[in-house]
Write a protein that holds these residues in place. Structure first.
Motif, mmCIF file in Angstrom:
data_model
loop_
_atom_site.group_PDB
_atom_site.id
_atom_site.type_symbol
_atom_site.label_atom_id
_atom_site.label_comp_id
_atom_site.label_asym_id
_atom_site.label_seq_id
_atom_site.Cartn_x
_atom_site.Cartn_y
_atom_site.Cartn_z
ATOM 1 N N LYS A 272 39.804 -45.971 -190.792
ATOM 2 C CA LYS A 272 39.405 -45.341 -192.046
ATOM 3 C C LYS A 272 39.065 -43.869 -191.867
ATOM 4 O O LYS A 272 39.057 -43.106 -192.841
ATOM 5 C CB LYS A 272 38.214 -46.091 -192.652
ATOM 6 N N TYR A 284 42.565 -38.160 -197.310
ATOM 7 C CA TYR A 284 41.453 -38.915 -196.750
ATOM 8 C C TYR A 284 41.486 -40.353 -197.281
ATOM 9 O O TYR A 284 41.960 -40.599 -198.397
ATOM 10 C CB TYR A 284 40.109 -38.258 -197.115
ATOM 11 N N PHE A 285 40.936 -41.242 -196.496
ATOM 12 C CA PHE A 285 40.935 -42.659 -196.882
ATOM 13 C C PHE A 285 40.055 -42.872 -198.109
ATOM 14 O O PHE A 285 38.948 -42.336 -198.200
ATOM 15 C CB PHE A 285 40.434 -43.517 -195.711
ATOM 16 N N ASN A 288 41.459 -49.729 -199.438
ATOM 17 C CA ASN A 288 42.650 -50.479 -199.038
ATOM 18 C C ASN A 288 42.596 -51.884 -199.610
ATOM 19 O O ASN A 288 41.531 -52.387 -199.942
ATOM 20 C CB ASN A 288 42.801 -50.509 -197.510
ATOM 21 N N VAL A 295 47.288 -49.064 -198.821
ATOM 22 C CA VAL A 295 46.145 -48.172 -198.608
ATOM 23 C C VAL A 295 46.222 -47.051 -199.626
ATOM 24 O O VAL A 295 47.317 -46.563 -199.956
ATOM 25 C CB VAL A 295 46.134 -47.587 -197.178
ATOM 26 N N TYR A 297 44.891 -43.164 -200.574
ATOM 27 C CA TYR A 297 44.323 -41.931 -200.029
ATOM 28 C C TYR A 297 44.129 -40.932 -201.162
ATOM 29 O O TYR A 297 44.758 -41.023 -202.224
ATOM 30 C CB TYR A 297 45.234 -41.336 -198.958
ATOM 31 N N ALA A 315 51.505 -45.596 -193.626
ATOM 32 C CA ALA A 315 50.338 -44.844 -193.149
ATOM 33 C C ALA A 315 50.371 -44.711 -191.626
ATOM 34 O O ALA A 315 50.053 -43.642 -191.081
ATOM 35 C CB ALA A 315 49.062 -45.535 -193.601
#
Length: 377
Positions: A272, A284-285, A288, A295, A297, A315
Motif C-alpha cells: 500500500k 498513491y494507494f 483495493n 486497486v 489509486y 499495478a
C-alpha cells in the motif's frame, strides 16, 4: 412406511426418542449430521455412542449391553455418583472422529450406557430439571452475599437429581470453597463448579446473530479459536467495536472464516505504500477490492481526485517498470490516457423545456361493420 406431518416425516412405529432413523432433525445444539447412516453395519462398527445433555454438554459412552440404539433415543448413562439422562446424538463410525476432537485424557473417561430411559427415570429427570431455574436464582443470591466477583450463568442437574453443575463466569480467580458449602447445605446435592467463558455462555444460552442465523457456537462450533482485530484489517472491515462484537461481547468468530483467503489473495497485490509513477503524475494507494482483484489509486493524498482503478496485475507491472526507470504513459492496461469526460452544463439549456408537455393523440376507432350499416341507413 412414513406419514407426513407439517414439518418433517415421522416413521410409523418409532415410539421412543426425539427423531426418526439415524440422521435426525436439527432440534439440538451442536447437532452432527450422520452422513454414514445408510451404510451397512455402520452401527456395529463400534460400541461407542455420543450422548448429549443440556445445551452443549456432550459425552461418549460404551454400549456394553449391545442395545439397539439410534439417534434420538433417551438413555440412562453412568455418572459419578448415580446415573444421568441424555439423548443419543450419534452412533457408528463418526463417533470415532468426534472422539478425537474431544481430547479425552484417558480411556477411563468413557463410561457405560445402562439402559434406554424408563418412565421412572424420566419422572426423576423432569423433577430435577424443574428445579434448575430457581436454583440458579437462589445461588446468585448466595454468591452475592459472600461478596464473590462471579456470575452464575446456568445450573444443570444430573438426571437422578443427586448432583448439580454450576456454570459461572469470572474475570479473576474466585475462592468458592465457602460457596460450595453453602450451596450443598441449601440444595442437599453434590456440587460441581465449572468455569466457562463468554463464548461458552453464549453457546449455552443460544440466540440469533446479526446475520439472521442461529449462533455458530450454539449450533456446530465445538472449539473456539482466538480472534484478533487483524482479521478485520485483512478483510478491510471497519474497526467499529459495535459491529465487530457478537452476542457474547467478544469479537465475532466468523471473522476468522474467510481471513485465510484474504491473506492468500493479498499476496498478489502491491504494497500500500508503493507510489506508482507515470509520465503525467504520481499515484498513491486509495483502496483495493481483494476478491475482485482491482486497486484504486489517486493523485492527491488529501483529496479523492483523479481516481484510477486498475487490476492488481497491472499495478505490479507498473511497479516493475518504475524499478527499471521506466514510466508508462498512464496506468491503463493499454498505456493510453484515460479519456476525459465532457462536462455537461445542466443549467445552460432552455429552462422552459420542462414546462412543455406532450399531448397524447387519441386514436380514432374505425367503425365496425354493423355501425357502418346503421350510419348508411
Amino acid at each position: 412406511m412414513t406419514e407426513k406431518t407439517k414439518d418433517y416425516p415421522i416413521k410409523v412405529g418409532c415410539d421412543r426418542g426425539l427423531c426418526h432413523q439415524a440422521v435426525g432433525r436439527q432440534d439440538r445444539q451442536l447437532n452432527t449430521y450422520d452422513w454414514l447412516a445408510d451404510i451397512p453395519d455402520n452401527a456395529e462398527d463400534t460400541d461407542l455412542v455420543e450422548v448429549q445433555f443440556k445445551h452443549t454438554r456432550k459425552g461418549y459412552y460404551h454400549n456394553v449391553n449391545n442395545l439397539p440404539l439410534k439417534k434420538g433415543d433417551i438413555v440412562a448413562v453412568e455418572a459419578s455418583p448415580g446415573h444421568d439422562i441424555g439423548v443419543v446424538t450419534l452412533t457408528g463410525r463418526l463417533v470415532k472422529l468426534q472422539l478425537k476432537k474431544a481430547n479425552l485424557k484417558s480411556a477411563d473417561d468413557i463410561k457405560r450406557i445402562y439402559r434406554i430411559a424408563r418412565e421412572i427415570d424420566m419422572q426423576k429427570f423432569r423433577e430435577a430439571k424443574a428445579r434448575e431455574h430457581s436454583t440458579m436464582i437462589e445461588s446468585r443470591v448466595i454468591a452475592k452475599g459472600l461478596g464473590l466477583q462471579m456470575k452464575i450463568g446456568d445450573v444443570e442437574y444430573q438426571g437422578d437429581g443427586n448432583k448439580a453443575i454450576f456454570y459461572y463466569i469470572a474475570d479473576e480467580r474466585v475462592d468458592f470453597r465457602q460457596l460450595i458449602k453453602d450451596l450443598a447445605a441449601a440444595f442437599h446435592v453434590r456440587i460441581e463448579m465449572k468455569q466457562i467463558g463468554a463464548r461458552q455462555e453464549a453457546g449455552r444460552i443460544g440466540g440469533t446473530g446479526p446475520c439472521g442465523r442461529e449462533l455458530c457456537c450454539a449450533t456446530w462450533m465445538k472449539n473456539f479459536s482466538s480472534v484478533s482485530t487483524n482479521a478485520a484489517r485483512f478483510q478491510d472491515i471497519s474497526l467499529n467495536p459495535q459491529k465487530l462484537a457478537g452476542m457474547c461481547a467478544k469479537l465475532k468468530c466468523c471473522l476468522n472464516y474467510e481471513v485465510d483467503d484474504y491473506v492468500e489473495a493479498s499476496k498478489h497485490f502491491p504494497a500500500k505504500d508503493v507510489i506508482l509513477q507515470t509520465q503525467d503524475a504520481d499515484y498513491y494507494f486509495f483502496k483495493n477490492d481483494i476478491l475482485a482483484g482491482i486497486v484504486t489509486y489517486l493523485t492527491d493524498k488529501n483529496i479523492a481526485a483523479n481516481l484510477e482503478t486498475i487490476s492488481a496485475a497491472r499495478a505490479r507491472d507498473v511497479m516493475n517498470m518504475n524499478k527499471n526507470g521506466e514510466k508508462p504513459l498512464s496506468l491503463q492496461e493499454d498505456g493510453h490516457q484515460k479519456p476525459v469526460k465532457q462536462h455537461v452544463d445542466l443549467a445552460g439549456g432552455d429552462i422552459s423545456r420542462f414546462d412543455k408537455t406532450k399531448k397524447k393523440k387519441k386514436k380514432k376507432k374505425k367503425p365496425t361493420g354493423s355501425q357502418s350499416e346503421h350510419a348508411k341507413e
